[in-house]
Design a protein around this motif. Structure first.
Motif, PDB file in Angstrom:
ATOM      1  N   LYS A 440       1.211  -1.249   0.201  1.00 27.62           N
ATOM      2  CA  LYS A 440       0.022  -0.255   0.536  1.00 27.62           C
ATOM      3  C   LYS A 440       0.974   1.109  -0.180  1.00 27.62           C
ATOM      4  O   LYS A 440       0.430   2.296  -0.331  1.00 27.62           O
ATOM      5  N   GLN A 441       2.183   0.869   0.905  1.00 27.65           N
ATOM      6  CA  GLN A 441       3.238   2.118   1.075  1.00 27.65           C
ATOM      7  C   GLN A 441       3.461   2.823  -0.657  1.00 27.65           C
ATOM      8  O   GLN A 441       3.618   3.492  -0.888  1.00 27.65           O
ATOM      9  N   GLN A 442       3.718   1.427  -1.126  1.00 25.92           N
ATOM     10  CA  GLN A 442       4.827   1.246  -2.291  1.00 25.92           C
ATOM     11  C   GLN A 442       3.604   2.513  -3.120  1.00 25.92           C
ATOM     12  O   GLN A 442       4.065   2.960  -4.488  1.00 25.92           O
ATOM     13  N   SER A 443       2.055   2.204  -3.681  1.00 23.38           N
ATOM     14  CA  SER A 443       1.021   2.871  -4.085  1.00 23.38           C
ATOM     15  C   SER A 443       1.441   3.960  -4.535  1.00 23.38           C
ATOM     16  O   SER A 443       0.540   4.917  -5.238  1.00 23.38           O
ATOM     17  N   ASN A 444       1.231   4.288  -3.171  1.00 22.89           N
ATOM     18  CA  ASN A 444       1.287   5.994  -2.502  1.00 22.89           C
ATOM     19  C   ASN A 444       2.507   6.980  -3.021  1.00 22.89           C
ATOM     20  O   ASN A 444       2.046   7.600  -3.477  1.00 22.89           O
ATOM     21  N   LYS A 445       2.964   5.890  -2.836  1.00 23.20           N
ATOM     22  CA  LYS A 445       4.724   6.770  -2.830  1.00 23.20           C
ATOM     23  C   LYS A 445       5.101   6.750  -3.771  1.00 23.20           C
ATOM     24  O   LYS A 445       6.164   7.517  -4.160  1.00 23.20           O
ATOM     25  N   LEU A 446       5.656   5.434  -3.998  1.00 16.76           N
ATOM     26  CA  LEU A 446       6.407   5.371  -5.601  1.00 16.76           C
ATOM     27  C   LEU A 446       5.782   5.645  -7.052  1.00 16.76           C
ATOM     28  O   LEU A 446       5.966   4.748  -8.055  1.00 16.76           O
ATOM     29  N   ALA A 447       4.393   5.109  -7.139  1.00 18.06           N
ATOM     30  CA  ALA A 447       3.845   4.763  -8.139  1.00 18.06           C
ATOM     31  C   ALA A 447       4.191   6.018  -9.063  1.00 18.06           C
ATOM     32  O   ALA A 447       4.564   5.671 -10.177  1.00 18.06           O
ATOM     33  N   GLY A 448       4.594   7.439  -8.734  1.00 14.78           N
ATOM     34  CA  GLY A 448       5.063   8.084  -9.739  1.00 14.78           C
ATOM     35  C   GLY A 448       6.639   8.267 -10.321  1.00 14.78           C
ATOM     36  O   GLY A 448       6.889   8.361 -11.373  1.00 14.78           O
ATOM     37  N   GLN A 449       6.889   7.470  -8.675  1.00 16.91           N
ATOM     38  CA  GLN A 449       8.639   7.203  -8.723  1.00 16.91           C
ATOM     39  C   GLN A 449       9.164   6.241 -10.181  1.00 16.91           C
ATOM     40  O   GLN A 449       9.948   6.732 -11.639  1.00 16.91           O
ATOM     41  N   ILE A 450       7.734   5.152 -10.050  1.00 15.35           N
ATOM     42  CA  ILE A 450       8.190   4.284 -10.472  1.00 15.35           C
ATOM     43  C   ILE A 450       7.825   4.506 -12.344  1.00 15.35           C
ATOM     44  O   ILE A 450       8.800   4.376 -13.792  1.00 15.35           O
ATOM     45  N   ALA A 451       6.914   5.301 -12.381  1.00 14.28           N
ATOM     46  CA  ALA A 451       6.386   5.858 -13.514  1.00 14.28           C
ATOM     47  C   ALA A 451       7.097   6.887 -14.390  1.00 14.28           C
ATOM     48  O   ALA A 451       7.442   6.216 -15.454  1.00 14.28           O
ATOM     49  N   PHE A 452       8.023   7.819 -13.716  1.00 18.14           N
ATOM     50  CA  PHE A 452       8.003   8.524 -14.298  1.00 18.14           C
ATOM     51  C   PHE A 452      10.302   7.923 -14.510  1.00 18.14           C
ATOM     52  O   PHE A 452      11.193   8.086 -15.745  1.00 18.14           O
ATOM     53  N   ALA A 453      10.807   7.263 -13.852  1.00 16.64           N
ATOM     54  CA  ALA A 453      11.779   6.792 -14.035  1.00 16.64           C
ATOM     55  C   ALA A 453      12.080   4.901 -14.976  1.00 16.64           C
ATOM     56  O   ALA A 453      12.776   5.212 -16.480  1.00 16.64           O
ATOM     57  N   LYS A 454      10.246   4.294 -15.488  1.00 15.16           N
ATOM     58  CA  LYS A 454       9.807   3.394 -16.344  1.00 15.16           C
ATOM     59  C   LYS A 454      10.942   4.834 -17.969  1.00 15.16           C
ATOM     60  O   LYS A 454      10.985   4.510 -19.011  1.00 15.16           O
ATOM     61  N   THR A 455       9.468   6.497 -17.552  1.00 21.49           N
ATOM     62  CA  THR A 455       9.421   7.185 -18.880  1.00 21.49           C
ATOM     63  C   THR A 455      10.857   7.408 -19.357  1.00 21.49           C
ATOM     64  O   THR A 455      11.494   7.489 -20.567  1.00 21.49           O
ATOM     65  N   PHE A 456      11.360   7.807 -18.358  1.00 19.27           N
ATOM     66  CA  PHE A 456      13.216   7.819 -18.233  1.00 19.27           C
ATOM     67  C   PHE A 456      13.898   7.144 -19.132  1.00 19.27           C
ATOM     68  O   PHE A 456      14.771   7.283 -19.505  1.00 19.27           O
ATOM     69  N   ALA A 457      14.224   5.354 -18.492  1.00 15.18           N
ATOM     70  CA  ALA A 457      14.455   4.629 -18.434  1.00 15.18           C
ATOM     71  C   ALA A 457      14.274   4.270 -20.449  1.00 15.18           C
ATOM     72  O   ALA A 457      15.115   3.837 -21.062  1.00 15.18           O
ATOM     73  N   THR A 458      12.808   4.659 -20.926  1.00 16.80           N
ATOM     74  CA  THR A 458      12.828   3.961 -22.060  1.00 16.80           C
ATOM     75  C   THR A 458      13.569   5.331 -23.352  1.00 16.80           C
ATOM     76  O   THR A 458      13.566   4.416 -24.383  1.00 16.80           O
ATOM     77  N   ARG A 459      13.270   6.545 -23.052  1.00 20.75           N
ATOM     78  CA  ARG A 459      13.457   7.441 -23.643  1.00 20.75           C
ATOM     79  C   ARG A 459      15.331   7.229 -23.668  1.00 20.75           C
ATOM     80  O   ARG A 459      15.858   7.309 -25.316  1.00 20.75           O
ATOM     81  N   SER A 460      15.230   7.403 -22.750  1.00 14.49           N
ATOM     82  CA  SER A 460      16.869   7.326 -23.375  1.00 14.49           C
ATOM     83  C   SER A 460      17.374   5.868 -24.035  1.00 14.49           C
ATOM     84  O   SER A 460      18.198   5.917 -24.269  1.00 14.49           O
ATOM     85  N   ALA A 461      16.559   4.705 -23.519  1.00 12.74           N
ATOM     86  CA  ALA A 461      16.855   3.802 -24.611  1.00 12.74           C
ATOM     87  C   ALA A 461      16.849   3.859 -26.389  1.00 12.74           C
ATOM     88  O   ALA A 461      17.840   3.361 -26.287  1.00 12.74           O
ATOM     89  N   GLN A 462      15.560   4.706 -26.674  1.00 10.85           N
ATOM     90  CA  GLN A 462      15.716   4.958 -27.505  1.00 10.85           C
ATOM     91  C   GLN A 462      17.104   6.115 -28.397  1.00 10.85           C
ATOM     92  O   GLN A 462      16.747   5.449 -29.525  1.00 10.85           O
ATOM     93  N   GLU A 463      16.997   6.406 -27.410  1.00 11.04           N
ATOM     94  CA  GLU A 463      18.419   7.211 -28.005  1.00 11.04           C
ATOM     95  C   GLU A 463      19.906   7.321 -28.316  1.00 11.04           C
ATOM     96  O   GLU A 463      20.398   7.322 -28.804  1.00 11.04           O
ATOM     97  N   THR A 464      19.843   5.546 -27.167  1.00 15.39           N
ATOM     98  CA  THR A 464      21.040   4.913 -27.290  1.00 15.39           C
ATOM     99  C   THR A 464      20.631   4.137 -28.289  1.00 15.39           C
ATOM    100  O   THR A 464      21.713   3.719 -28.296  1.00 15.39           O
ATOM    101  N   ALA A 465      20.014   3.671 -28.689  1.00 17.20           N
ATOM    102  CA  ALA A 465      19.637   2.743 -29.634  1.00 17.20           C
ATOM    103  C   ALA A 465      19.651   3.544 -31.274  1.00 17.20           C
ATOM    104  O   ALA A 465      20.551   2.759 -31.983  1.00 17.20           O
ATOM    105  N   ALA A 466      18.870   4.867 -31.178  1.00 18.52           N
ATOM    106  CA  ALA A 466      20.048   5.059 -32.534  1.00 18.52           C
ATOM    107  C   ALA A 466      21.190   5.793 -32.404  1.00 18.52           C
ATOM    108  O   ALA A 466      22.025   5.579 -33.516  1.00 18.52           O
ATOM    109  N   ASP A 467      21.802   5.907 -31.739  1.00 17.20           N
ATOM    110  CA  ASP A 467      23.201   6.448 -31.155  1.00 17.20           C
ATOM    111  C   ASP A 467      24.037   4.670 -32.386  1.00 17.20           C
ATOM    112  O   ASP A 467      24.997   5.293 -32.509  1.00 17.20           O
TER     113      ASP A 467
END
Length: 524
Positions: A440-467
């Motif tokens: 329950k604490q994870q849902s309250n405190k980490l949902a946003g963190q995980i969402a941001f981190a996944k977004t950052f990771a997948t955008r980084s991955a696409q940039e890395t793939a292109a390079d």
């Protein structure tokens, strides 16, 4: 000395002068890293043509540099080519080391720092390291060969591989820590069920990703990772007693059937309906689902349906009225991506997951874990690309110098390394919080963190793939040969940016979570 009179033993020893005499059609030898190969009979079958082998810099000569500018090391390990070796060069030692199953890469940044000699981590204990060693060897020996074959031919993951994973209770560990592990022997007892935490699961996930086959990765029961937790957490005892042993032993398969062509990421807007029969003993389900991972070979479908009071989560068993058809995507059909049709499917009400009309909570409850798993995978898959690129720029020569001598190439590598290290560091911090928080604490405190981190990771991955494609050039868009992993990664990297929630949706979720936590007293 003719090639016919040469001993076939690989233990034979030759001088370079002896090898140099075998430099013509029908009698053609070469030296690759002190190993002598007789290509006399193979030369006419050479994909590049006979003239390439008859070149004065190849025939009878040392051609290690030329070979490794055109071919991956694994070519020499294939039986068809390995048996062409007839001996070695006298008093010389090979300088190129073939990888051994279970090896830790010595290429800088090819491994997370906790696995790199001379670095330290506050998160990983001896049991994490022991699990990593066992998983690395298991993946290299059991899973990797099957992954490469299935990714190419599109067939389902081999049952023998799934059985081997079940024997080690790998399927169960992929669901994370919890009561479902009680009484199980995990990876031959390397880690105790009560000690198993999210860092152990991270190790597991990141080792599995190393197969470098994205479709196979999802076909490796990705549907179970997201489809079984709702049954495990919200199903009644009888349902769990029936389904969980079947799925965790890989005797039957389950998927999460949420997405629809009509709704996409809008879970609340789903159109598949479930209506109770007059006696109240069954649901009648009608509707369609699309892009369902493992759906084509699934036996069970964890499915949110529109009901009178909202959404209700129901586990539907394959049977009359359930039809699946494959969907062609950018990666291999081994993932079992499917279009699912429910046509008057009769489902016992006992298969309801959680309270009636509370299905949104049931489905959303596992989204954090699903996205975290994808974050683990994205972080590790980027390292595969970094390793491939560092190896390539070090061995590839252009304009008479190694490719790495080009400043623009070093600049691209710097960006790749910075991104992957940032993603892993953020991931490890989030994972540590998960080990200290209730669900329950994870849902309250980490949902946003995980969402941001996944977004950052997948955008980084696409940039890395292109390079990476630019670094490999034409090889980076070729499905075979030196750049095959780069081509595959560039073609499939966007899956992580869409599955589990599109980047824009997750970014918005993260901001909305942050705004909810804004103190009312805050002012500029």
């Amino acid at each position: 000395m003719s090639s016919q009179s040469v001993t076939s033993s690989k233990n034979a020893v030759y001088t370079r002068e002896e090898v140099a005499k075998h430099n013509k059609k029908g009698d053609l030898w070469v030296i690759i890293d002190t190993k002598v190969f007789d290509l006399s009979r193979f030369s006419n079958l050479h994909p590049g043509g006979l003239n390439v082998l008859l070149d004065e810099e190849v025939a009878g000569q040392e051609c290690t540099k030329i070979f490794f500018s055109l071919h991956r090391q694994e070519v020499l390990q294939k039986p068809a080519y390995a048996r062409l070796q007839i001996g070695t060069i006298k008093d010389e030692t090979a300088t190129i080391q073939a990888p051994v199953p279970g090896d830790i890469s010595r290429v800088p940044y090819a491994e997370p720092t906790w696995l790199t000699q001379g670095y330290y981590s506050p998160y990983f204990k001896e049991s994490h390291k022991a699990l990593q060693v066992a998983m690395r060897k298991f993946v290299d020996e059991i899973i990797y060969p099957d992954a490469q074959a299935c990714e190419e031919n599109g067939k389902r993951i081999s049952q023998s591989v799934l059985d081997a994973m079940a024997e080690k209770n790998i399927h169960a560990m992929r669901l994370g820590p919890g009561k479902h592990l009680k009484g199980l022997t995990l990876m031959d007892g390397i880690v105790k069920p009560e000690e198993f935490d999210y860092f152990h699961e991270m190790v597991l996930t990141q080792e599995l990703v190393r197969v470098g086959a994205r479709g196979y990765g999802d076909g490796m029961l990705g549907g179970m990772v997201i489809g079984l937790p709702p049954v495990m957490n919200f199903g009644n005892d009888e349902l769990k007693k029936k389904v969980m042993p079947e799925v965790l032993s890989a005797k039957k398969f389950i998927c999460l059937a949420v997405t629809e062509a009509f709704a996409g990421s809008d879970v609340a807007g789903l159109k598949t309906t479930a209506v109770k029969t007059e006696d109240g003993k069954h649901w009648i389900v009608n509707g369609t689902k699309k892009w369902i991972t493992n759906g084509h070979f699934a036996d069970y479908f964890t499915t949110p349906c529109k009901t009178d009071g909202g959404l209700t989560a129901i586990m539907i068993e394959r049977g009359p009225g359930v039809e699946t058809s494959p969907i062609k995507t950018s990666y291999s059909s081994t993932a079992g991506t499917a279009y699912v049709t429910f046509d008057n499917v009769k489902v016992p009400v006992e298969n309801t997951l959680g309270p009636e009309d509370a299905g949104l909570l049931v489905i959303l409850s596992n989204f954090n874990h699903e996205r975290w798993v994808m974050l683990c995978a994205s972080a590790r898959s980027q390292r595969l690309v970094v390793e491939e690129c560092l190896k390539w720029v070090n061995q590839r020569e252009v304009f008479g110098k190694p490719l790495v001598s080009q400043a623009v190439i070093r600049h691209k590598l710097a960006g790749m390394i910075a991104r992957v290290e940032s993603v892993q560091a953020w991931l490890e911090n989030i994972t540590y919080q998960m080990t200290k928080m209730s669900y329950k604490q994870q849902s309250n405190k980490l949902a946003g963190q995980i969402a941001f981190a996944k977004t950052f990771a997948t955008r980084s991955a696409q940039e890395t793939a292109a390079d990476a494609v630019q670094i490999f050039g034409g090889r980076g868009i070729t499905k075979t040969g030196m750049g095959r992993f780069i081509e595959h990664y560039h073609r499939t990297v966007v899956f992580d940016s869409v599955l589990g929630g599109a980047e824009d949706v997750l970014g918005d979720l993260g901001v909305r979570q942050a705004i909810k936590q804004m103190p009312k007293t805050a002012r500029l």
